[in-house]
Design an enzyme around this catalytic site. Structure first.
Site, PDB file in Angstrom:
ATOM      1  CD  GLU A 253     -46.343  -3.206  -9.658  1.00  0.00           C
ATOM      2  OE1 GLU A 253     -46.352  -4.148 -10.475  1.00  0.00           O
ATOM      3  OE2 GLU A 253     -47.194  -3.074  -8.756  1.00  0.00           O
ATOM      4  CB  THR A 295     -49.423  -7.556 -11.773  1.00  0.00           C
ATOM      5  OG1 THR A 295     -48.901  -6.713 -10.766  1.00  0.00           O
ATOM      6  CG2 THR A 295     -48.719  -7.284 -13.078  1.00  0.00           C
ATOM      7  CG  HIS A 410     -44.590  -4.172  -6.019  1.00  0.00           C
ATOM      8  ND1 HIS A 410     -44.894  -4.442  -4.713  1.00  0.00           N
ATOM      9  CD2 HIS A 410     -45.425  -4.942  -6.761  1.00  0.00           C
ATOM     10  CE1 HIS A 410     -45.864  -5.344  -4.663  1.00  0.00           C
ATOM     11  NE2 HIS A 410     -46.206  -5.657  -5.900  1.00  0.00           N
ATOM     12  CG  ASP A 469     -49.619  -2.912 -12.411  1.00  0.00           C
ATOM     13  OD1 ASP A 469     -49.693  -1.803 -11.846  1.00  0.00           O
ATOM     14  OD2 ASP A 469     -48.890  -3.844 -11.991  1.00  0.00           O
ATOM     15  CG  HIS A 470     -52.231  -2.884  -9.644  1.00  0.00           C
ATOM     16  ND1 HIS A 470     -51.511  -2.372  -8.596  1.00  0.00           N
ATOM     17  CD2 HIS A 470     -51.469  -3.884 -10.164  1.00  0.00           C
ATOM     18  CE1 HIS A 470     -50.390  -3.047  -8.458  1.00  0.00           C
ATOM     19  NE2 HIS A 470     -50.309  -3.973  -9.411  1.00  0.00           N
TER      20      HIS A 470
HETATM   21  C1  GP9 Z   1     -44.768  -9.608  -9.435  1.00  0.00           C
HETATM   22  C2  GP9 Z   1     -45.268  -8.295  -9.903  1.00  0.00           C
HETATM   23  C3  GP9 Z   1     -46.023  -7.616  -8.825  1.00  0.00           C
HETATM   24  O1  GP9 Z   1     -44.252 -10.395 -10.408  1.00  0.00           O
HETATM   25  O2  GP9 Z   1     -45.985  -8.410 -11.059  1.00  0.00           O
HETATM   26  O3  GP9 Z   1     -47.282  -8.127  -8.674  1.00  0.00           O
HETATM   27  P1  GP9 Z   1     -48.412  -7.290  -7.935  1.00  0.00           P
HETATM   28  O4  GP9 Z   1     -48.182  -7.433  -6.465  1.00  0.00           O
HETATM   29  O5  GP9 Z   1     -48.286  -5.880  -8.366  1.00  0.00           O
HETATM   30  O6  GP9 Z   1     -49.655  -7.913  -8.397  1.00  0.00           O
HETATM   31 MN    MN Z   2     -48.481  -4.776 -10.100  1.00  0.00          MN
END
Ligand code: GP9
Ligand code: MN
Length: 615
Positions: A253, A295, A410, A469-470
């Site tokens: 994350e 994500t 996150h 992921d980003h």
């Molecule tokens: C939620 C997690 C976070 O299940 O994958 O999502 P994001 O906000 O990073 O897209």
């Molecule tokens: Mn994410």
């Protein structure tokens, strides 16, 4: 003859409403969205662009008579204010404007609630001051009530359209093809105004829906030809190296590349990953290619080697499409496929989309024991998540392909004191300050996972693919970010470079290790994994290529059309020379501009037309 005097008094209250709302929008542009302008013309356009939509919106009140007419001025103004406010809150996190598909992701809304509170501020109440003023005037009976005049109302509507037309003409002086190339939402808001932008967005969305109806099989021919050109032969040494091994993918994350091999107050931010890299293939020019779907976009890229949507999340808008996704391909190859992620199954519409992608099982929050002690921020803490996942992993038939999605790192990057392994940073951005301890914690959790895999004897039979992921830190924190990086400012060039996320391929028992600088992105994951497993991706529709292929071109295109090559970075119409980010002639980037547009354009056509149903 029109009596000017009577028109003036008839439209006084309405005019005041128009003035206040226009002014307010402009102030929000400057203070809330901090929309930058380069010259006077741009500033002027920014100033006038709300007028046409405000005249139209409040103009609707003129179709009413008496008190209702005055009340409608306030109601319409309130509607606009609420739209603005939603955008503002959304912007604080995503540095982007809301699009229609995002609005309908109501499933996510409830899970986002903790973040939303963090994004709201007391000073936001100022947004409603003008409404209060108008209401007081109305309640104190200071406003004359008049009967409606159809001519007047229609004249105002016509005026709104005229104003919009003038606005567009001036904007075109600044930007040609404004409405045809809609990659950049900020550009649209800057030029036609935020309310008009929403109308435009609605139009685009409905257009994409009709595209499916009119698509047919022959649309694929051109794309297949293009795919054949893109295809790169696999690396002979690595082709099939993972055959029959378990594949473990870790979606990390919000981790960005700049934390790797970096320290804060003398402490490594990612000590475990830094060590792991020494025994792995590490890609240090690997970019995330996600947009609003965050994500879920990265998951889509991994599964399909197709780009997510420019707006909204493809997980929501096109979960009914036919795909030929990685989990489905691997299932055919005898693999058991799953995702482990301790969140509600409906978040990002995963429960529905995972079926379309062909995952056998989704171990969602119900597969985990989550309580107050082992949770923080968005839910189960990463270490507990990995610990509890070990048994789930064991329960699966082998070989398996399992993707883990971590959560602790996150936004808003909350962490308990007991899990803080390094200091916070010290800057004006609490977000960036808190980011480092949560990244450090995630690193620790991943280390725990590797330790446990070894203890359980599951490590040797697996190969590991880890990637970010980003981005985690948006451009809203540029000032703090420049402090951390020791730069004077964060330029557009730097912003693109900051979109790099770590990407690691770790093969236990494999003696070779290398840091690979090929420019690449999440779009390349699928062909890479297929080739590691010894499955040729030649006939697969994809827009990436095997990261290990000796023939590979160093190239990554981001979802907004920016792209990166080994020498250049192209963004917002400007070509920069690496590594210092000096502006250079556009001619240097020219050869890739078309390729970038083609990759995105073909990918979009496949998704909007649901073209894989014909393949
Ligand atoms: C939620 C997690 C976070 O299940 O994958 O999502 P994001 O906000 O990073 O897209
Ligand atoms: Mn994410």
């Amino acid at each position: 003859m029109v009596n000017i005097k009577s028109v003036k008094s008839r439209l006084q209250f309405w005019g005041l409403g128009v003035l206040l709302l226009t002014l307010k929008i402009y102030i929000i542009y400057k203070v809330g969205f901090k929309i930058p302008t380069d010259n006077f013309l741009q500033e002027f356009i920014l100033m006038i662009n709300p007028i046409s939509s405000v005249v139209l919106l409040l103009g609707l009140s003129l179709f009413f008579s008496g008190k209702t007419r005055n009340i409608m001025v306030i109601v319409m103004s309130a509607v606009a204010t609420i739209i603005l406010y939603f955008n503002l809150v959304y912007y604080r996190f995503f540095s982007d404007f809301i699009t229609l598909p995002v609005l309908f992701q109501t499933n996510n809304a409830k899970d986002l609630s903790s973040s939303v509170l963090e994004l709201m501020a007391f000073r936001d109440l100022f947004l409603f001051v003008d409404l209060l003023l108008l209401t007081i005037l109305l309640v104190k009976d200071k406003i004359p009530t008049v009967k409606k005049q159809k001519v007047e109302a229609f004249a105002i509507v016509a005026l709104a359209f005229l104003l919009f037309f003038v606005n567009l003409q001036i904007a075109h002086k600044e930007r040609t093809e404004l409405l045809t190339r809609s990659f950049d939402r900020e550009l649209l808001v800057k030029n036609i105004g935020i309310l008009n932008y929403h109308v435009y967005d609605a139009f685009i969305q409905s257009q994409s829906k009709t595209q499916r109806v009119f698509a047919n099989g022959s649309d694929m021919e051109e794309i297949i030809e293009y795919r054949d050109e893109l295809y790169k032969e696999p690396n002979e040494d690595l082709f099939g190296i993972a055959k029959d091994k378990n594949i473990i993918v870790l979606s990390l994350e919000s981790i960005q590349g700049f934390v790797i091999n970096e320290t804060l107050d003398g402490e490594e931010i990612t000590p475990f990953l830094n060590e792991l890299i020494k025994e792995s293939y590490y890609f240090d020019n690997f970019y995330h290619q996600t947009a609003q779907g965050k994500t879920s976009d990265s998951e889509f890229l991994l599964a399909n080697s197709l780009f997510g949507r420019n707006s909204g999340s493809v997980f929501f808008t096109h979960s009914g499409n036919s795909y030929n996704a990685l989990p489905e391909i691997l299932t055919k190859d005898g693999y058991y496929t799953s995702v482990m992620h301790a969140n509600n199954k409906s978040f990002w519409n995963r429960d529905v989309m995972y079926q379309s992608l062909g995952y056998d099982t989704y171990f969602d929050i119900n597969s985990y024991e989550v309580n107050e002690e082992n949770s923080i921020g968005w839910g189960l803490k990463d270490k507990d998540f990995f610990e509890q996942s070990i048994d789930l992993l064991k329960s699966q038939p082998e070989p398996y392909f399992t993707k883990f999605i971590t959560l602790t790192n996150h936004f808003p990057f909350e962490l308990g004191e007991e899990d803080r392994l390094i200091n916070e940073f010290d800057s004006n951005s609490g977000t960036l300050n808190r980011y480092f301890p949560t990244v450090r914690y995630m690193d620790y959790a991943v280390e725990h996972f590797f330790d446990r895999m070894k203890e359980e004897g599951m490590y040797e039979d697996s190969i590991f693919i880890l990637y970010g992921d980003h981005y985690g830190i948006s451009q809203n924190h540029n000032r703090a970010m420049s402090m951390f990086l020791g730069k004077e400012e964060i330029t557009d060039f730097d912003t693109i470079q900051l979109q790099r996320v770590p990407m690691i391929v770790h093969i236990p028992g494999h003696k070779k290790q290398e840091t690979m600088d090929t420019v690449s992105g999440q779009i390349d994951l699928k062909p890479t994994i297929m080739h590691l497993l010894g499955i040729d991706s030649k006939y697969d529709i994809q827009f990436g290529s095997d990261l290990f292929s000796p023939e590979r071109d160093s190239f990554a295109v981001l979802r907004d059309g920016s792209f990166i090559t080994d020498k250049y970075v192209y963004t917002k119409g400007v070509c920069y020379r690496k590594p210092y980010g000096w502006e250079t002639s556009t001619a240097n980037c020219e050869p890739y501009i078309e390729k970038a547009q083609q990759d995105l354009g073909f990918s979009d056509r496949i998704i909007y037309g649901d073209l894989l149903r014909f393949y």
